[in-house]
Design an enzyme around this catalytic site. Structure first.
Site, PDB file in Angstrom:
ATOM      1  N   ASP A  86       0.821  -1.207   0.000  1.00  0.00           N
ATOM      2  CA  ASP A  86       0.000   0.000   0.000  1.00  0.00           C
ATOM      3  C   ASP A  86       0.858   1.260   0.000  1.00  0.00           C
ATOM      4  O   ASP A  86       0.337   2.364  -0.191  1.00  0.00           O
ATOM      5  CB  ASP A  86      -0.978   0.012   1.179  1.00  0.00           C
ATOM      6  CG  ASP A  86      -0.318  -0.238   2.516  1.00  0.00           C
ATOM      7  OD1 ASP A  86       0.693  -0.946   2.570  1.00  0.00           O
ATOM      8  OD2 ASP A  86      -0.826   0.277   3.535  1.00  0.00           O
ATOM      9  N   HIS A 148       5.983  -1.783  11.228  1.00  0.00           N
ATOM     10  CA  HIS A 148       5.636  -3.095  11.743  1.00  0.00           C
ATOM     11  C   HIS A 148       6.180  -4.226  10.856  1.00  0.00           C
ATOM     12  O   HIS A 148       5.792  -5.384  11.017  1.00  0.00           O
ATOM     13  CB  HIS A 148       4.100  -3.234  11.888  1.00  0.00           C
ATOM     14  CG  HIS A 148       3.366  -3.133  10.575  1.00  0.00           C
ATOM     15  ND1 HIS A 148       2.623  -4.174  10.066  1.00  0.00           N
ATOM     16  CD2 HIS A 148       3.281  -2.147   9.667  1.00  0.00           C
ATOM     17  CE1 HIS A 148       2.085  -3.815   8.911  1.00  0.00           C
ATOM     18  NE2 HIS A 148       2.462  -2.593   8.651  1.00  0.00           N
ATOM     19  N   ASP A 167       3.963   3.756   8.931  1.00  0.00           N
ATOM     20  CA  ASP A 167       2.729   3.227   9.516  1.00  0.00           C
ATOM     21  C   ASP A 167       2.580   3.548  10.998  1.00  0.00           C
ATOM     22  O   ASP A 167       1.521   3.292  11.585  1.00  0.00           O
ATOM     23  CB  ASP A 167       2.646   1.712   9.299  1.00  0.00           C
ATOM     24  CG  ASP A 167       2.029   1.355   7.957  1.00  0.00           C
ATOM     25  OD1 ASP A 167       1.579   2.275   7.244  1.00  0.00           O
ATOM     26  OD2 ASP A 167       1.999   0.155   7.617  1.00  0.00           O
ATOM     27  N   TYR A 195      -6.441   0.838  14.920  1.00  0.00           N
ATOM     28  CA  TYR A 195      -5.244   0.587  14.117  1.00  0.00           C
ATOM     29  C   TYR A 195      -4.166  -0.091  14.962  1.00  0.00           C
ATOM     30  O   TYR A 195      -3.550  -1.080  14.547  1.00  0.00           O
ATOM     31  CB  TYR A 195      -4.734   1.915  13.557  1.00  0.00           C
ATOM     32  CG  TYR A 195      -3.639   1.792  12.534  1.00  0.00           C
ATOM     33  CD1 TYR A 195      -3.940   1.744  11.181  1.00  0.00           C
ATOM     34  CD2 TYR A 195      -2.296   1.739  12.907  1.00  0.00           C
ATOM     35  CE1 TYR A 195      -2.934   1.636  10.237  1.00  0.00           C
ATOM     36  CE2 TYR A 195      -1.296   1.630  11.970  1.00  0.00           C
ATOM     37  CZ  TYR A 195      -1.614   1.582  10.636  1.00  0.00           C
ATOM     38  OH  TYR A 195      -0.617   1.465   9.711  1.00  0.00           O
ATOM     39  N   HIS A 228      -0.850   6.751   6.882  1.00  0.00           N
ATOM     40  CA  HIS A 228      -2.303   6.589   6.846  1.00  0.00           C
ATOM     41  C   HIS A 228      -2.930   7.624   7.773  1.00  0.00           C
ATOM     42  O   HIS A 228      -2.437   7.853   8.880  1.00  0.00           O
ATOM     43  CB  HIS A 228      -2.744   5.197   7.321  1.00  0.00           C
ATOM     44  CG  HIS A 228      -2.346   4.072   6.432  1.00  0.00           C
ATOM     45  ND1 HIS A 228      -2.866   3.892   5.159  1.00  0.00           N
ATOM     46  CD2 HIS A 228      -1.487   3.037   6.627  1.00  0.00           C
ATOM     47  CE1 HIS A 228      -2.336   2.800   4.618  1.00  0.00           C
ATOM     48  NE2 HIS A 228      -1.501   2.274   5.485  1.00  0.00           N
TER      49      HIS A 228
END
Length: 411
Positions: A86, A148, A167, A195, A228
């Site tokens: 992504d 992660h 992230d 999340y 994000h």
């Protein structure tokens, strides 16, 4: 490329050039009912750097936003902080269009990008604390392995102190607003917790090490720009403080009860357990898996003290929806919880026993044997269910009080 798509200024000569995915409903198995963004950032100086790209279908959207600031071919460097698709899916197309001088990633990122895309992209590895001069400013690379993925890293734009956190400190939320202070605070808190609970929870020890590094090195951030969700330009310490709390996983006086039912017997037992727990003045969340997604359960579990799971026996096993949840939860490795199992059965009683074994394997502090009944729960079964709720509630209240005393002593 659409001329209607514009970059959004984040700071002086720093632009958001990402993409908005309004239709994303599922991400890695958890429900993303509010969609998401794939954030990329453009830093314009003597050298121009693009920090991360976007999911492959959104490559043209990103390039259109870039073109509203500079011709894409003027970009000198592309930084890949995280190789997950992504954020790297649009990288091959971006490299083809931009033809940058260099693409930078961590040493592990170099290997991961090669495994994704082959030799078509030449990647220069960078080390922890290495800096990249851009002109009047520079990027400092911070390795954040297992936040992660093993190749993950973050960048700090100096001297401003803007943290591009990939992230980390992010959340899934599609919005026309680019900044956290423009959005509802309760929504941000919930989606941030969701999340963390559904992606970062297994890496809580790594999160705490990163936060300690930030503290000991005296790193200060004027802004946090994740890959994000919104950019944090005010109250910048909000998400790091929440991460510290979530990663510590201190038990609280909250009981989460989740279950599946076939003919409402297990549901009746769940109700009795909830009544017993609520009578002890603890918070209780009852989440039937028929209407609540497994990721919702994990979100509620993030700040809880107990997980109570129930199932009917189906084909000599627990119900598939319960097995699905427990498989998912075990991979996320929640800590510092007590657990209990319950369920109903007709011909055999493996369902609740299967749950009990899974809770033990997850290293939860399991309280006693499962409460079970055959067919329809009678008054005695409902009384035992209520007693289980009372027992669980008393235990979590005791544990939360001990945790609070420990926090006060360490303050």
């Amino acid at each position: 490329m659409s001329e209607s798509l514009r970059a959004v200024p984040v700071a002086k000569d720093v632009w958001w050039v990402g993409a908005i995915d309004w239709g994303l409903a599922d991400f890695h198995g958890y429900a993303t009912g509010r969609g998401t963004t794939y954030n990329a950032y453009l830093v314009v100086d003597e050298k121009i750097a693009l920090i991360d790209t976007v999911k492959a279908p959104f490559a043209d959207e990103m390039l259109a936003r870039i073109a509203s600031v500079v011709p894409p071919g003027d970009i000198d460097y592309i930084i890949s902080n995280h190789s997950e698709m992504d954020h790297s899916g649009a990288l091959p197309h971006a490299v083809e269009v931009i033809k940058p001088e260099k693409v930078f990633a961590s040493a592990m990122g170099q290997k991961t990008l090669f495994e994704h895309f082959g030799s078509g992209i030449e990647v220069t590895p960078v080390n922890d604390n290495e800096t990249l001069p851009l002109g009047s400013r520079r990027l400092r690379f911070i390795e954040t392995r297992l936040l992660h993925w093993p190749e993950s890293m973050m960048d700090i734009l100096l001297p401003e102190g803007i943290l591009f956190s990939q992230d980390g400190f992010g959340l899934h939320l599609a919005s026309g607003a680019r900044f956290a202070d423009e959005l509802d605070a309760d929504v941000l808190h919930y989606e941030g917790a969701k999340y963390f609970a559904n992606i970062l929870l297994p890496y809580s020890p790594v999160v705490l090490k990163l936060l300690e590094r930030v503290r000991t090195e005296g790193l200060e951030f004027s802004m946090i720009a994740p890959d994000h969700g919104p950019v944090w330009r005010r109250d910048v310490g909000t998400m790091p403080a929440r991460y510290a709390t979530w990663a510590a996983q201190r038990p609280t006086a909250k009981v989460v009860i989740t279950y599946e039912t076939m003919w409402q017997s297990t549901a009746a037992m769940a109700g009795a357990i909830a009544d017993g727990a609520a009578a002890e003045s603890v918070n209780v969340e009852v989440l039937p898996l028929s209407v609540r997604h497994r990721s919702d359960v994990m979100t509620e579990l993030l700040c809880a003290g107990a997980l109570v799971v129930g199932s009917p026996t189906m084909f000599n096993h627990m119900h598939p929806a319960v097995a699905d949840f427990l498989t998912y939860a075990s991979g996320l490795r929640p800590k510092n919880l007590v657990g209990a199992a319950f369920g109903s059965y007709g011909w055999s009683g493996e369902g609740a026993r299967d749950i009990q074994k899974q809770l033990v394997d997850m290293k939860l502090g399991v309280l006693g044997e499962p409460v079970v009944c055959r067919y329809v729960p009678n008054a005695e079964t409902l009384a035992r269910s209520r007693e289980l709720g009372t027992l669980v509630a008393k235990r979590v209240r005791e544990r939360s009080e001990v945790a609070a005393i420990g926090d006060a002593a360490g303050a």
